[in-house]
Design a protein around this motif. Structure first.
Motif, PDB file in Angstrom:
ATOM      1  N   TYR A 138       0.899  -1.387   0.021  1.00 37.01           N
ATOM      2  CA  TYR A 138       0.019  -0.115   0.018  1.00 37.01           C
ATOM      3  C   TYR A 138       1.028   1.212   0.088  1.00 37.01           C
ATOM      4  CZ  TYR A 138      -3.976   2.855   1.123  1.00 37.01           C
ATOM      5  OH  TYR A 138      -5.007   4.193   1.204  1.00 37.01           O
ATOM      6  N   SER A 141       2.933   1.851  -3.501  1.00 41.75           N
ATOM      7  CA  SER A 141       1.773   1.985  -4.588  1.00 41.75           C
ATOM      8  C   SER A 141       1.122   3.304  -4.306  1.00 41.75           C
ATOM      9  CB  SER A 141       0.959   0.688  -4.641  1.00 41.75           C
ATOM     10  OG  SER A 141       0.067   0.551  -3.542  1.00 41.75           O
ATOM     11  N   LYS A 142       1.406   3.880  -3.390  1.00 38.60           N
ATOM     12  CA  LYS A 142       0.679   5.063  -2.676  1.00 38.60           C
ATOM     13  C   LYS A 142      -0.706   4.857  -2.655  1.00 38.60           C
ATOM     14  CE  LYS A 142       4.151   8.683  -3.827  1.00 38.60           C
ATOM     15  NZ  LYS A 142       5.354   7.758  -3.481  1.00 38.60           N
ATOM     16  N   GLY A 143      -1.326   3.794  -2.289  1.00 40.97           N
ATOM     17  CA  GLY A 143      -2.629   3.395  -2.292  1.00 40.97           C
ATOM     18  C   GLY A 143      -3.681   3.154  -3.287  1.00 40.97           C
ATOM     19  N   SER A 144      -2.513   3.229  -4.689  1.00 42.84           N
ATOM     20  CA  SER A 144      -3.439   3.204  -6.013  1.00 42.84           C
ATOM     21  C   SER A 144      -3.487   1.529  -6.647  1.00 42.84           C
ATOM     22  CB  SER A 144      -2.552   3.962  -7.066  1.00 42.84           C
ATOM     23  OG  SER A 144      -2.972   3.703  -8.360  1.00 42.84           O
ATOM     24  N   LEU A 145      -4.631   0.947  -6.774  1.00 42.09           N
ATOM     25  CA  LEU A 145      -4.669  -0.175  -7.107  1.00 42.09           C
ATOM     26  C   LEU A 145      -4.403  -0.473  -8.655  1.00 42.09           C
ATOM     27  CD1 LEU A 145      -6.106  -2.996  -6.930  1.00 42.09           C
ATOM     28  CD2 LEU A 145      -8.142  -1.956  -7.763  1.00 42.09           C
ATOM     29  N   SER A 146      -4.317   0.858  -9.499  1.00 39.53           N
ATOM     30  CA  SER A 146      -3.840   0.840 -10.805  1.00 39.53           C
ATOM     31  C   SER A 146      -2.391   0.450 -10.875  1.00 39.53           C
ATOM     32  CB  SER A 146      -4.333   2.006 -11.802  1.00 39.53           C
ATOM     33  OG  SER A 146      -3.562   3.220 -11.010  1.00 39.53           O
ATOM     34  N   THR A 147      -1.627   1.148  -9.818  1.00 36.50           N
ATOM     35  CA  THR A 147      -0.010   0.986  -9.669  1.00 36.50           C
ATOM     36  C   THR A 147       0.096  -0.428  -9.329  1.00 36.50           C
ATOM     37  OG1 THR A 147       0.265   3.231  -8.927  1.00 36.50           O
ATOM     38  CG2 THR A 147       1.785   2.003  -8.185  1.00 36.50           C
ATOM     39  N   ASN A 150      -0.656  -2.542 -12.611  1.00 31.84           N
ATOM     40  CA  ASN A 150       0.578  -2.332 -13.710  1.00 31.84           C
ATOM     41  C   ASN A 150       1.945  -2.478 -13.352  1.00 31.84           C
ATOM     42  OD1 ASN A 150      -1.728  -1.704 -15.465  1.00 31.84           O
ATOM     43  ND2 ASN A 150      -1.822   0.396 -14.586  1.00 31.84           N
ATOM     44  N   TYR A 273       2.195  11.876   3.464  1.00 35.84           N
ATOM     45  CA  TYR A 273       0.919  11.431   2.906  1.00 35.84           C
ATOM     46  C   TYR A 273       0.036  10.532   3.564  1.00 35.84           C
ATOM     47  CZ  TYR A 273       3.209  14.353  -1.203  1.00 35.84           C
ATOM     48  OH  TYR A 273       3.727  15.041  -1.647  1.00 35.84           O
ATOM     49  N   SER A 275      -1.249   8.044   2.336  1.00 34.61           N
ATOM     50  CA  SER A 275      -0.899   6.624   2.079  1.00 34.61           C
ATOM     51  C   SER A 275       0.277   6.055   2.978  1.00 34.61           C
ATOM     52  CB  SER A 275      -0.368   6.337   0.233  1.00 34.61           C
ATOM     53  OG  SER A 275       0.580   7.362   0.294  1.00 34.61           O
TER      54      SER A 275
END
Length: 316
Positions: A138, A141-147, A150, A273, A275
């Motif tokens: 988490y 990836s900074k809390g990004s599901l797309s990160t 991909n 941040y 995240s």
């Protein structure tokens, strides 16, 4: 024995505070100095100073034959795997992320102990490891599901993960090599072997370039990295870990994210941040479960027994 345990605990605590602040000083240095020669010179200096001190004290310098392989592996892991990856990662990511990811070490150490030393893990430890890994993913990836889907992670954070795994292997080896050599000798020889190996690699690949001029800030920071972070920190850690053990010593690494975050915000104008807060909380909670599972299991058992007795009295 209580005094020895208290002194060892204080040493490990001090080492973790020193290392929590160290990334800030490393950031100042890597702005002007390439990480590979920086690390090589750092550990070569540490090794030479310690061997000179050992020779002066009359201690036997050459380790026994059984110790050479683990000492070489310790050098490669601590100098090349841990430091080069860590220092290079600071060129791409933040001090806060480094110290948060580094706090994963106790959970990873426990997992490696299962695989390499065949230590059994409690259910709470498995839960802690899972929470720590989820927190790390988490975070980077900074809390990004797309990160995550991909696989587009920050290169610096990936290097921090490599650094953390290398240190977990190093921690396991410290307990093994302490059977043959003193803490001072272990740091000296591991540092020398690791620095020479790293320097040889960087020379062969054309990366060993020395700076012509460093600022006063870079020189002062480099002094901290060599003499405080390396000599004082490593000696405190190795001496403390021999008394209280790898698992208990690793608990104190939870302080490193707090120290690193404070230094990053106060002196490097870093932002913190959501995240990072969520990921850090999951990692630290997971580390607590992994290392303090006995205490938690005991408290849980007492609570359940108390509830059962209370229910029986109410039913009666």
């Amino acid at each position: 024995m209580p005094k020895n345990i208290s002194a060892a605990t204080l040493m490990v605590l001090s080492a973790c505070i020193i290392w929590g602040a160290q990334p800030m000083f490393v950031t100042f240095v890597v702005r002007e100095f390439d990480p590979i020669p920086l690390v090589s010179i750092r550990y070569f200096t540490v090794g030479v100073v310690l061997l000179a001190a050992l020779a002066y004290s009359g201690e036997k310098l050459l380790p026994p034959r059984k110790a050479w392989l683990p000492l070489f592996l310790m050098g490669v892991l601590s100098v090349g795997g841990n430091n080069v990856a860590q220092f290079t990662g600071l060129q791409y990511s933040t001090v806060a992320n480094l110290t948060i990811i580094a706090s994963l070490t106790p959970a990873v150490t426990a997992l490696l102990s299962l695989v390499l030393l065949h230590e059994r893990l409690h259910k709470l430890q498995w839960l802690g490891i899972a929470a720590s890994i989820i927190g790390a993913v988490y975070l980077i990836s900074k809390g990004s599901l797309s990160t995550i889907i991909n696989l587009n992670f920050n290169f610096g954070d990936i290097l921090f993960c490599v650094s953390m795994v290398a240190w977990a292997f190093y921690t396991i080896l410290v307990a093994q090599v302490s059977k043959y050599v003193s803490a001072y000798s272990a740091v000296a020889w591991a540092g020398l072997l690791g620095s020479l190996t790293t320097a040889a690699y960087s020379i062969l690949t054309g990366q060993f370039v020395l700076p012509y001029d460093l600022s006063a800030l870079a020189w002062g920071s480099y002094f901290y990295v060599i003499f405080i972070g390396s000599l004082v920190g490593m000696l405190f850690w190795n001496k403390g870990i021999r008394v209280i053990g790898p698992s208990q010593a690793a608990v104190f690494m939870n302080l490193m994210p707090l120290v690193g975050i404070i230094c990053g915000i106060a002196f490097l104008d870093e932002s913190f941040y959501t995240s990072e807060a969520v990921g850090g909380a999951l990692i630290i909670a997971g580390v607590y479960l992994t290392t303090q599972y006995r205490l938690l299991a005991y408290k849980l058992a007492r609570y359940l027994v108390k509830r059962r007795r209370q229910k029986s009295l109410n039913d009666f």
